[in-house]
Motif scaffolding. Structure first.
Motif, PDB file in Angstrom:
ATOM      1  N   ARG A 290       3.847   6.702   6.061  1.00 42.49           N
ATOM      2  CA  ARG A 290       4.258   6.467   4.671  1.00 42.49           C
ATOM      3  C   ARG A 290       5.778   6.416   4.558  1.00 42.49           C
ATOM      4  O   ARG A 290       6.332   5.544   3.890  1.00 42.49           O
ATOM      5  N   GLN A 291       6.454   7.356   5.207  1.00 39.44           N
ATOM      6  CA  GLN A 291       7.907   7.368   5.112  1.00 39.44           C
ATOM      7  C   GLN A 291       8.512   6.127   5.746  1.00 39.44           C
ATOM      8  O   GLN A 291       9.467   5.548   5.228  1.00 39.44           O
ATOM      9  N   VAL A 292       7.924   5.686   6.865  1.00 36.03           N
ATOM     10  CA  VAL A 292       8.404   4.468   7.519  1.00 36.03           C
ATOM     11  C   VAL A 292       8.244   3.268   6.587  1.00 36.03           C
ATOM     12  O   VAL A 292       9.159   2.427   6.451  1.00 36.03           O
ATOM     13  N   LEU A 293       7.090   3.178   5.924  1.00 31.12           N
ATOM     14  CA  LEU A 293       6.834   2.058   5.025  1.00 31.12           C
ATOM     15  C   LEU A 293       7.746   2.111   3.796  1.00 31.12           C
ATOM     16  O   LEU A 293       8.249   1.076   3.345  1.00 31.12           O
ATOM     17  N   GLU A 294       7.945   3.311   3.241  1.00 28.99           N
ATOM     18  CA  GLU A 294       8.859   3.438   2.099  1.00 28.99           C
ATOM     19  C   GLU A 294      10.267   2.989   2.483  1.00 28.99           C
ATOM     20  O   GLU A 294      10.936   2.271   1.722  1.00 28.99           O
ATOM     21  N   ASP A 295      10.715   3.406   3.652  1.00 28.70           N
ATOM     22  CA  ASP A 295      12.054   3.015   4.099  1.00 28.70           C
ATOM     23  C   ASP A 295      12.144   1.502   4.313  1.00 28.70           C
ATOM     24  O   ASP A 295      13.182   0.886   4.040  1.00 28.70           O
ATOM     25  N   ALA A 296      11.056   0.911   4.816  1.00 31.48           N
ATOM     26  CA  ALA A 296      11.049  -0.540   5.022  1.00 31.48           C
ATOM     27  C   ALA A 296      11.182  -1.279   3.702  1.00 31.48           C
ATOM     28  O   ALA A 296      11.900  -2.290   3.605  1.00 31.48           O
ATOM     29  N   LEU A 297      10.508  -0.795   2.654  1.00 25.96           N
ATOM     30  CA  LEU A 297      10.616  -1.442   1.349  1.00 25.96           C
ATOM     31  C   LEU A 297      12.004  -1.219   0.760  1.00 25.96           C
ATOM     32  O   LEU A 297      12.612  -2.149   0.202  1.00 25.96           O
ATOM     33  N   LYS A 298      12.517   0.001   0.878  1.00 23.11           N
ATOM     34  CA  LYS A 298      13.859   0.271   0.356  1.00 23.11           C
ATOM     35  C   LYS A 298      14.910  -0.591   1.044  1.00 23.11           C
ATOM     36  O   LYS A 298      15.889  -1.004   0.426  1.00 23.11           O
ATOM     37  N   GLY A 299      14.691  -0.857   2.356  1.00 22.60           N
ATOM     38  CA  GLY A 299      15.637  -1.673   3.098  1.00 22.60           C
ATOM     39  C   GLY A 299      15.337  -3.149   3.039  1.00 22.60           C
ATOM     40  O   GLY A 299      15.961  -3.938   3.769  1.00 22.60           O
ATOM     41  N   ASN A 300      14.374  -3.547   2.184  1.00 19.72           N
ATOM     42  CA  ASN A 300      13.989  -4.955   2.017  1.00 19.72           C
ATOM     43  C   ASN A 300      13.550  -5.596   3.334  1.00 19.72           C
ATOM     44  O   ASN A 300      13.749  -6.787   3.561  1.00 19.72           O
ATOM     45  N   ARG A 301      12.918  -4.786   4.194  1.00 20.29           N
ATOM     46  CA  ARG A 301      12.387  -5.307   5.455  1.00 20.29           C
ATOM     47  C   ARG A 301      10.949  -5.773   5.310  1.00 20.29           C
ATOM     48  O   ARG A 301      10.367  -6.289   6.265  1.00 20.29           O
ATOM     49  N   VAL A 302      10.373  -5.578   4.139  1.00 26.34           N
ATOM     50  CA  VAL A 302       9.074  -6.158   3.798  1.00 26.34           C
ATOM     51  C   VAL A 302       9.212  -6.803   2.424  1.00 26.34           C
ATOM     52  O   VAL A 302      10.056  -6.398   1.617  1.00 26.34           O
ATOM     53  N   LYS A 303       8.400  -7.800   2.177  1.00 26.85           N
ATOM     54  CA  LYS A 303       8.397  -8.425   0.856  1.00 26.85           C
ATOM     55  C   LYS A 303       7.734  -7.503  -0.151  1.00 26.85           C
ATOM     56  O   LYS A 303       8.180  -7.410  -1.309  1.00 26.85           O
ATOM     57  N   ALA A 304       6.668  -6.825   0.282  1.00 21.83           N
ATOM     58  CA  ALA A 304       5.951  -5.945  -0.645  1.00 21.83           C
ATOM     59  C   ALA A 304       5.110  -4.943   0.128  1.00 21.83           C
ATOM     60  O   ALA A 304       4.697  -5.193   1.261  1.00 21.83           O
ATOM     61  N   LEU A 305       4.858  -3.817  -0.503  1.00 20.53           N
ATOM     62  CA  LEU A 305       3.812  -2.905  -0.075  1.00 20.53           C
ATOM     63  C   LEU A 305       2.623  -3.115  -1.005  1.00 20.53           C
ATOM     64  O   LEU A 305       2.786  -3.142  -2.231  1.00 20.53           O
ATOM     65  N   VAL A 306       1.448  -3.310  -0.421  1.00 20.37           N
ATOM     66  CA  VAL A 306       0.230  -3.420  -1.207  1.00 20.37           C
ATOM     67  C   VAL A 306      -0.353  -2.013  -1.267  1.00 20.37           C
ATOM     68  O   VAL A 306      -0.824  -1.480  -0.261  1.00 20.37           O
ATOM     69  N   ALA A 307      -0.303  -1.397  -2.437  1.00 20.10           N
ATOM     70  CA  ALA A 307      -0.487   0.050  -2.529  1.00 20.10           C
ATOM     71  C   ALA A 307      -1.525   0.446  -3.569  1.00 20.10           C
ATOM     72  O   ALA A 307      -1.772  -0.273  -4.538  1.00 20.10           O
ATOM     73  N   THR A 308      -2.099   1.607  -3.348  1.00 18.01           N
ATOM     74  CA  THR A 308      -2.843   2.297  -4.388  1.00 18.01           C
ATOM     75  C   THR A 308      -1.860   3.196  -5.136  1.00 18.01           C
ATOM     76  O   THR A 308      -0.660   3.183  -4.878  1.00 18.01           O
ATOM     77  N   SER A 309      -2.387   4.028  -6.020  1.00 15.92           N
ATOM     78  CA  SER A 309      -1.518   4.924  -6.781  1.00 15.92           C
ATOM     79  C   SER A 309      -0.871   5.980  -5.890  1.00 15.92           C
ATOM     80  O   SER A 309      -0.049   6.773  -6.367  1.00 15.92           O
ATOM     81  N   ALA A 310      -1.217   6.016  -4.595  1.00 14.80           N
ATOM     82  CA  ALA A 310      -0.551   6.927  -3.660  1.00 14.80           C
ATOM     83  C   ALA A 310       0.948   6.667  -3.629  1.00 14.80           C
ATOM     84  O   ALA A 310       1.738   7.565  -3.320  1.00 14.80           O
ATOM     85  N   LEU A 311       1.363   5.432  -3.921  1.00 12.81           N
ATOM     86  CA  LEU A 311       2.784   5.105  -4.016  1.00 12.81           C
ATOM     87  C   LEU A 311       3.138   5.089  -5.497  1.00 12.81           C
ATOM     88  O   LEU A 311       2.923   4.103  -6.196  1.00 12.81           O
TER      89      LEU A 311
END
Length: 723
Positions: A290-311
């Motif tokens: 989760r932390q890796v994915l959050e950092d990827a989104l914050k750093g614009n290394r992904v276009k989007a996270l497809v998430a449930t309410s967990a995010l």
């Protein structure tokens, strides 16, 4: 004091021209100068964290101890600590993710080397924390902060039972310790409830009475940076097709919310296969990932996270460019909270809701998840009372028919009510009488129903969408935004081209979900009368010779693709049982073809040589037609049915593993004819066919019986998976 506060603001921000937002200084003054209890309801991005960081440092300058912040999510704590460090505030956290650091943190607290300590509300139930650290913190803390304070209230959209313990914590505080509660998502009812819980103190050796009143600060909640819209499309294929075609046109990076884990994973898989750089983020995602994915989104290394309410509350990316919802949350307040992740820096952000036809069914399922059922609560209290000692959650599972997650939630509710308590070794009864508050839970259920209706009204409104949301939050400043698709023209493309629809249909037609075999028997089966024919206990690891192989389902019932078709089948199959129960019928050809495709793509170690149908009281025709059809197409031998044992009680859906296993143990029979057919296969693998897998215990027990009757590997196959 204003000059001092402004100096601290300049130092924290590194900006000599920084000024307070309207209301910020008033909140700080109430805490630092007047030692009040305060509730601040302000929109995301207003600067609530600045209030408590500034107040903490100013109180520290006056010789006070550290501030104690109760925060609901680990991700939120990470963001808060990072923000504190940037501001020069010494902040640390005690939570389940950093247990190895607790001794160092305790040392820093003892040395007065901490300005802010963050804990989760669950820490307040931890016996060791309550005994060893909480008393000293209560004595020394200069300020208590309750972040995301709507979680305190039964009426809040994200109620957390452990948050209700905060009332007891506040009552124990010495006189003069200020308290700050903050949230961006509270309507008038939640504000009144939270304020009432803040306004208590202990007197006369334990009783509670009102404090000196709560300073409440409410600001306008409209988000001028957000451009809202709702686009109704025909079905899941069209919605996924819209994303496939238009995701790349959205500015920046963002979040695509889905209502279920399956929908998030299916959508992420389809988008990634089409070349979009997206990842799934759900409650199943490992905490480290989760932390890796959050950092990827914050750093614009992904276009989007497809998430449930967990995010949700725990994520802070000020320049998040868009939020898309595949399916609507169950209330406008919850929706406001999720879309509030976008546009926090003031830059424009786009928010689009793509409602789904299945939304209301999903809302109904989750509507009362946090409410205890009277008979289950009384059973838990009775078992703990009868035991006379602490019981672990696994031990309770063998005594009360509740699955692990709802059981743990119920234990928290009962602990907050004072009927039970968590101690070393598990949970024990306190002896405090407990009564089911039927009126309270009926009121909550009614409120949830009204919220669902309001969400449908948001989708259909002809007025301003932002005004609608802020009125749901009882914002007196609610007014038309001038930007949404009702105030202005729709800002989003509504068309989906044929190519995108075809790609979406192809992605959703993908079939096959693995059924992971059970490997361990539940504990406490002896208490439920489950044993082998020779009286041996059923416990520990399931031996390899008795274990099923990994199996396959056509799809999960919650899947975007075949899930809808399967739900329709299970609801409308025609048969003799009529309207009183599940109805039966032959397997439709389209599902049969899809099942054949799953078998064709199955990477089994050894191909099955025979097919066994699992007997059923509810859908015998469906299961038999599936089993015979697979045998015919695969040129496998149909070995017959493993019938339900005469007189065996029907198993019930739901419940925990121990009770589910007890309900199906010995429920099917290997007939002499079936045993003879298995012997003729001489240890070759067999395919075991059923309609629906949920707990997996029916398949596990049937596989064990088939293996002991001479079958080789047993490969379970079902039409649908409830997981």
């Amino acid at each position: 004091m204003y000059a001092e506060a402004l100096d601290v603001l300049h130092a924290l921000t590194g900006n000599p021209d920084a000024q307070f937002h309207p209301g910020q200084y008033e909140a700080i003054e109430a805490l630092v100068a007047d030692h009040r209890r305060a509730l601040v309801v302000q929109r995301t991005g207003w600067g609530k964290s600045a209030v408590y960081f500034l107040a903490s440092l100013m109180l520290r300058r006056r010789g006070a101890g550290p501030a104690l912040i109760v925060s609901p999510l680990l991700a939120l704590m990470r963001d808060q600590i990072a923000a504190a460090e940037r501001a020069g505030v010494r902040a640390v956290a005690i939570n389940s993710a950093n247990a190895t650091e607790w001794s160092d943190i305790s040392g820093r607290l003892a040395a007065d080397d901490v300005d802010v300590l963050l804990i989760s509300p669950e820490r307040l139930t931890n016996p060791r924390f309550r005994a060893e650290q909480l008393p000293d913190l209560i004595r020394r803390c200069a300020l208590v902060v309750i972040d995301e304070a709507h979680c305190i209230s039964d009426w809040g959209h994200d109620f957390r039972p452990d948050y209700r313990r905060i009332r007891d914590l506040l009552a124990e505080l010495p006189d003069g310790v200020p308290v700050l509660a903050t949230t961006a998502t509270a309507n008038a009812r939640v504000v009144a409830d939270v304020a009432e819980q803040l306004d208590v103190r202990l007197v006369n050796g334990g009783s509670q009475r009102p404090h000196d009143g709560v300073f409440t600060l409410r600001g306008p909640l409209a988000r001028s940076s957000l451009r809202l819209g709702v686009l109704r499309l025909g079905n899941n294929t069209d919605r996924l097709g819209w994303l496939l075609q238009h995701l790349g046109e959205l500015t920046g990076s963002g979040i695509i919310y889905a209502l279920t884990v399956a929908a998030a994973e299916d959508t992420a898989r389809a988008l990634a296969a089409a070349g979009h750089h997206v990842r799934a983020y759900t409650g199943r995602t490992d905490p480290a990932d989760r932390q890796v994915l959050e950092d990827a989104l914050k750093g614009n290394r992904v276009k989007a996270l497809v998430a449930t309410s967990a995010l949700g509350m725990g994520f802070d990316k000020p320049d998040l460019g868009f939020v898309i919802h595949l399916g609507a949350p169950s209330s406008p307040v919850a929706y406001y909270q999720q879309v509030g992740r976008a546009g926090r820096s003031g830059a424009d952000a786009d928010v689009l809701l793509l409602p789904g036809i299945e939304d209301e069914n999903i809302w109904q399922y989750f509507a009362t998840a946090s409410m205890p059922r009277k008979e289950k609560a009384e059973a838990v209290i009775a078992e703990l009372t009868r035991a006379g000692t602490a019981l672990s959650v696994p031990a309770l599972e063998a005594r009360v028919d509740l699955r692990r997650t709802p059981l743990e939630l119920l234990l928290k509710v009962l602990a907050v009510d004072g009927a039970i308590e968590k101690v070393a070794g598990g949970w024990q009864a306190t002896g405090v009488p407990w009564e089911y508050d039927a009126d309270r839970y009926a009121g909550i259920a009614a409120a949830r129903k009204a919220e669902q209706q309001a969400m449908l009204e948001y989708e259909r409104t002809t007025g301003c969408r932002m005004e609608f949301l802020t009125r749901q939050l009882d914002d007196d400043d609610a007014a038309p935004c001038g930007r949404c698709d009702r105030c202005a023209e729709p800002w989003y493309p509504a068309a989906v081209d044929t190519g995108s629809t075809e790609r979406a249909a192809g992605a959703l037609a993908a079939a096959g979900v693995e059924i992971e075999p059970r490997s361990t028997w539940p504990s406490g089966m002896d208490r439920l009368g489950v044993s082998t024919t020779d009286g041996a206990p059923v416990k520990g690891k399931i031996s390899e010779p008795d274990r099923a192989e990994p199996g396959r389902s056509l799809a999960r019932l919650s899947d975007l693709g075949w899930g809808g078709r399967l739900r329709e089948l299970f609801e409308t199959s025609v048969g003799e049982s009529g309207a009183d129960g599940p109805r039966d019928g032959e397997l439709p050809p389209d599902l049969g073809k899809a099942c054949v495709r799953v078998l064709r793509e199955w990477d089994w170690a050894r191909r099955p040589a025979g097919v066994v149908a699992l007997g059923s009281r509810t859908r015998p025709q469906l299961i038999t037609s599936l089993a015979r059809g697979l045998a015919e197409v695969g040129r496998l031998r149909y070995l017959g049915e493993m019938p339900v044992r005469d007189g065996h009680p029907a198993s019930r859906p739901g419940g925990n593993s121990a009770f589910r296993l007890a309900g199906v143990w010995g429920g099917h029979v290997v007939t002499p004819e079936l045993a003879a057919a298995l012997a003729e296969l001489d240890g070759e693998p067999v395919l075991l066919v059923d309609d629906l897998v949920d707990s997996r215990w029916t398949l596990t027990v049937a596989a064990r019986d088939l293996r002991r009757a001479g079958a080789g590997a047993v490969l379970p196959f079902t039409l649908a998976s409830a997981g």
